[in-house]
Design a protein around this motif. Sequence first.
Motif, PDB file in Angstrom:
ATOM      1  N   LEU A 164      11.935   6.270  -9.371  1.00 46.64           N
ATOM      2  CA  LEU A 164      10.584   5.768 -10.289  1.00 46.64           C
ATOM      3  C   LEU A 164      10.830   4.214 -10.779  1.00 46.64           C
ATOM      4  N   ARG A 165      12.059   4.208 -11.470  1.00 48.67           N
ATOM      5  CA  ARG A 165      12.361   2.609 -11.829  1.00 48.67           C
ATOM      6  C   ARG A 165      12.263   1.626 -10.647  1.00 48.67           C
ATOM      7  N   ARG A 166      12.634   2.007  -9.547  1.00 50.38           N
ATOM      8  CA  ARG A 166      12.446   0.918  -8.482  1.00 50.38           C
ATOM      9  C   ARG A 166      11.115   0.926  -8.100  1.00 50.38           C
ATOM     10  N   PHE A 167      10.408   1.954  -7.920  1.00 48.29           N
ATOM     11  CA  PHE A 167       8.923   2.016  -7.787  1.00 48.29           C
ATOM     12  C   PHE A 167       8.100   1.065  -8.802  1.00 48.29           C
ATOM     13  N   CYS A 168       8.507   1.089  -9.902  1.00 48.75           N
ATOM     14  CA  CYS A 168       7.740   0.363 -10.893  1.00 48.75           C
ATOM     15  C   CYS A 168       8.115  -1.203 -11.066  1.00 48.75           C
ATOM     16  N   GLY A 169       9.345  -1.658 -10.266  1.00 52.37           N
ATOM     17  CA  GLY A 169       9.758  -2.955 -10.070  1.00 52.37           C
ATOM     18  C   GLY A 169       8.568  -3.615  -9.100  1.00 52.37           C
ATOM     19  N   TYR A 170       8.016  -2.998  -8.244  1.00 48.05           N
ATOM     20  CA  TYR A 170       6.995  -3.781  -7.448  1.00 48.05           C
ATOM     21  C   TYR A 170       5.473  -4.124  -8.172  1.00 48.05           C
ATOM     22  N   LEU A 171       5.377  -3.422  -9.425  1.00 47.26           N
ATOM     23  CA  LEU A 171       3.973  -3.049  -9.925  1.00 47.26           C
ATOM     24  C   LEU A 171       3.372  -4.198 -10.739  1.00 47.26           C
ATOM     25  N   THR A 172       3.426  -5.521 -10.046  1.00 42.72           N
ATOM     26  CA  THR A 172       2.670  -6.666 -10.633  1.00 42.72           C
ATOM     27  C   THR A 172       1.974  -7.110  -9.419  1.00 42.72           C
ATOM     28  N   PRO A 173       0.634  -8.155  -9.878  1.00 45.02           N
ATOM     29  CA  PRO A 173      -0.006  -8.770  -8.591  1.00 45.02           C
ATOM     30  C   PRO A 173       0.719  -9.548  -7.936  1.00 45.02           C
ATOM     31  N   GLU A 174       1.666 -10.232  -8.647  1.00 41.17           N
ATOM     32  CA  GLU A 174       2.231 -11.348  -7.867  1.00 41.17           C
ATOM     33  C   GLU A 174       2.995 -10.987  -6.622  1.00 41.17           C
ATOM     34  N   THR A 175       3.721  -9.541  -6.962  1.00 39.60           N
ATOM     35  CA  THR A 175       4.549  -8.903  -6.032  1.00 39.60           C
ATOM     36  C   THR A 175       3.559  -8.190  -4.942  1.00 39.60           C
ATOM     37  N   LEU A 176       2.565  -7.286  -5.273  1.00 44.01           N
ATOM     38  CA  LEU A 176       1.838  -6.559  -4.354  1.00 44.01           C
ATOM     39  C   LEU A 176       0.669  -7.306  -3.656  1.00 44.01           C
ATOM     40  N   LEU A 177       0.140  -8.296  -4.171  1.00 38.81           N
ATOM     41  CA  LEU A 177      -1.142  -8.911  -3.480  1.00 38.81           C
ATOM     42  C   LEU A 177      -0.521  -9.997  -2.807  1.00 38.81           C
ATOM     43  N   VAL A 178       0.205  -9.989  -1.883  1.00 40.28           N
ATOM     44  CA  VAL A 178       0.930 -10.890  -0.944  1.00 40.28           C
ATOM     45  C   VAL A 178       0.511 -10.505   0.426  1.00 40.28           C
ATOM     46  N   THR A 179       0.055 -11.382   1.455  1.00 40.94           N
ATOM     47  CA  THR A 179      -0.511 -10.892   2.536  1.00 40.94           C
ATOM     48  C   THR A 179       1.015 -11.014   3.579  1.00 40.94           C
ATOM     49  N   ALA A 180       1.065 -10.588   4.640  1.00 39.59           N
ATOM     50  CA  ALA A 180       2.179 -10.594   5.548  1.00 39.59           C
ATOM     51  C   ALA A 180       2.583 -11.964   5.914  1.00 39.59           C
ATOM     52  N   ASP A 181       1.771 -13.021   5.858  1.00 42.06           N
ATOM     53  CA  ASP A 181       2.127 -14.455   6.127  1.00 42.06           C
ATOM     54  C   ASP A 181       2.456 -15.290   4.757  1.00 42.06           C
ATOM     55  N   GLY A 182       2.377 -14.515   3.655  1.00 40.58           N
ATOM     56  CA  GLY A 182       3.124 -15.055   2.323  1.00 40.58           C
ATOM     57  C   GLY A 182       1.953 -15.609   1.528  1.00 40.58           C
ATOM     58  N   THR A 183       0.672 -15.490   1.625  1.00 46.81           N
ATOM     59  CA  THR A 183      -0.316 -16.172   1.102  1.00 46.81           C
ATOM     60  C   THR A 183      -1.124 -15.186   0.078  1.00 46.81           C
ATOM     61  N   ALA A 184      -2.058 -15.754  -0.719  1.00 45.57           N
ATOM     62  CA  ALA A 184      -2.634 -14.725  -1.624  1.00 45.57           C
ATOM     63  C   ALA A 184      -4.053 -14.362  -1.170  1.00 45.57           C
ATOM     64  N   PRO A 185      -4.619 -13.061  -1.251  1.00 46.60           N
ATOM     65  CA  PRO A 185      -5.905 -12.813  -0.767  1.00 46.60           C
ATOM     66  C   PRO A 185      -6.813 -13.590  -1.334  1.00 46.60           C
ATOM     67  N   GLY A 186      -8.114 -13.662  -0.819  1.00 46.25           N
ATOM     68  CA  GLY A 186      -9.148 -14.377  -1.469  1.00 46.25           C
ATOM     69  C   GLY A 186      -9.533 -14.024  -2.867  1.00 46.25           C
ATOM     70  N   ARG A 187     -10.788 -14.526  -3.305  1.00 47.58           N
ATOM     71  CA  ARG A 187     -11.043 -14.010  -4.727  1.00 47.58           C
ATOM     72  C   ARG A 187     -11.511 -12.729  -4.746  1.00 47.58           C
ATOM     73  N   SER A 188     -12.452 -12.186  -3.836  1.00 46.41           N
ATOM     74  CA  SER A 188     -12.848 -11.063  -3.826  1.00 46.41           C
ATOM     75  C   SER A 188     -11.769  -9.837  -3.648  1.00 46.41           C
ATOM     76  N   ALA A 189     -10.858 -10.002  -2.637  1.00 43.01           N
ATOM     77  CA  ALA A 189      -9.879  -9.176  -2.401  1.00 43.01           C
ATOM     78  C   ALA A 189      -8.995  -9.251  -3.654  1.00 43.01           C
ATOM     79  N   HIS A 190      -8.640 -10.379  -4.366  1.00 41.83           N
ATOM     80  CA  HIS A 190      -7.895 -10.514  -5.762  1.00 41.83           C
ATOM     81  C   HIS A 190      -8.448  -9.454  -6.563  1.00 41.83           C
ATOM     82  N   PHE A 191      -9.699  -9.525  -6.994  1.00 44.17           N
ATOM     83  CA  PHE A 191     -10.222  -8.664  -7.754  1.00 44.17           C
ATOM     84  C   PHE A 191      -9.821  -7.166  -7.494  1.00 44.17           C
ATOM     85  N   GLN A 192     -10.252  -6.840  -6.555  1.00 43.07           N
ATOM     86  CA  GLN A 192     -10.036  -5.363  -5.930  1.00 43.07           C
ATOM     87  C   GLN A 192      -8.372  -4.947  -5.974  1.00 43.07           C
TER      88      GLN A 192
END
Length: 428
Positions: free
Chosen positions: A323-351
């Motif tokens: 669970l500690r390892r699971f928690c290490g992922y849980l920030t927007p900067e880590t999770l909300l990254v697409t396969a090509d390394g870019t951030a999602p658009g504004r609508s997707a970012h809010f979701q």
Amino acid sequence: MSLAAHDSHRVQRARALARDRIRTGYARSRSGTIAIARVAASAALAYGISHYAWGHQFPFFSAIAAYVVVGFTVEKKMRKMFEMSAGVLIGVLLGELARITIGSGVWQVAVVIFTAAMIARFIDSGVMFAMQCGIQSMLVMVMPASPMMSPGTRFVDAVTGVAVGIGVYLLLSGDPRKPQRRAADRFFTELEDALGALALAARSGDREVARAALKDLRHSSQRLTDQWALANDAADEVATYSPRGLRHADSVGRLERLLVGSDRAMRNARVLARNLIHFLGASPGVTYPSLADALIAGQEAVAALHAAAMDDDVDFTAARRLLRRFCGYLTPETLLVTADGTAPGRSAHFQGVTLVIQLRSLAIDLLQATGLEYDEAQRFLPSLLVAGDGDVIGPRPVTREMQALEPPATTEALEMLIVDRTDPDRRG
């Protein structure tokens, strides 16, 4: 479709239904074999005691009372058992008194059943109690008495059956953790499968996979939770009243507490699946490998919880590490990254931020399921507070030493967590 093809389809469907019914019936019978054997042994033992020890020629009420009291369902509770026991005894007693005072016949049956039901409803609101009072009083009235029966013979038989039933239930109930573990096994298997399906949806960008996972969770999660709660009730009573179950009281208690956080985690998984559907819908065709990795880490942590629930010691050390390892992922900067390394658009970012918050809530629930308090569980999560330093804005992992120095989040800092930071208007 031709008539012959239609008939063939109906035959195949009927065969499939028959196979399913046979398979389900076989599984149900196999799982209840021990409980059914216990009921049969109780009825035979009670009948034998009344027949050989008390000398009663046809002590059928001993067998009936033992069968009713022991039963063979997992939701057997001491209160219900005593209700049924009292119902049997009061019904037999009323029937015996009625035979002595007004005799037996058509109108006498109506009178005694009415009286028994009215008395039962006056004493207790339990439906089973009222049914047993009425049924047993009716049986006493309609069954002929043998010449060797004295007026109190059937009441003595009923007392014998009740005593044997209670004794057998308490002494031969077996390990109270077994029904708990069976229920926990089904529960965690469902939760693991759901998180695995959501990980696949994030990795493939396929909303339909997430939608199927949500459908399965809605169909079975509450039923599995209720089954575990029933198993907990039965195990708690056996561990409290049964001499053989007392030594398992600590393990039973840990499995009971495990359900509390696990149930909240299951509810969170349903909300998580719904939010993932919206998130993938806001960025169609986009995949999120980091989000998939996080969900797989969560699935592995749930698997460790699953293993701990099946273990005699119920040790959550391995689960907390995962669970500690699971928690290490849980920030927007880590999770909300697409396969090509870019951030999602504004609508997707809010979701996506909503999704991150839901995942953090899921992690807290799972940590609390291991026995941690809420404040202790929060320490596993990376900080969501942000610091601005020129163009660098991001999360900072929080340590115990930093907690006392952590500055309060400003309105602008928290707003930046929600609003897409790639938006040029936010940079102005």
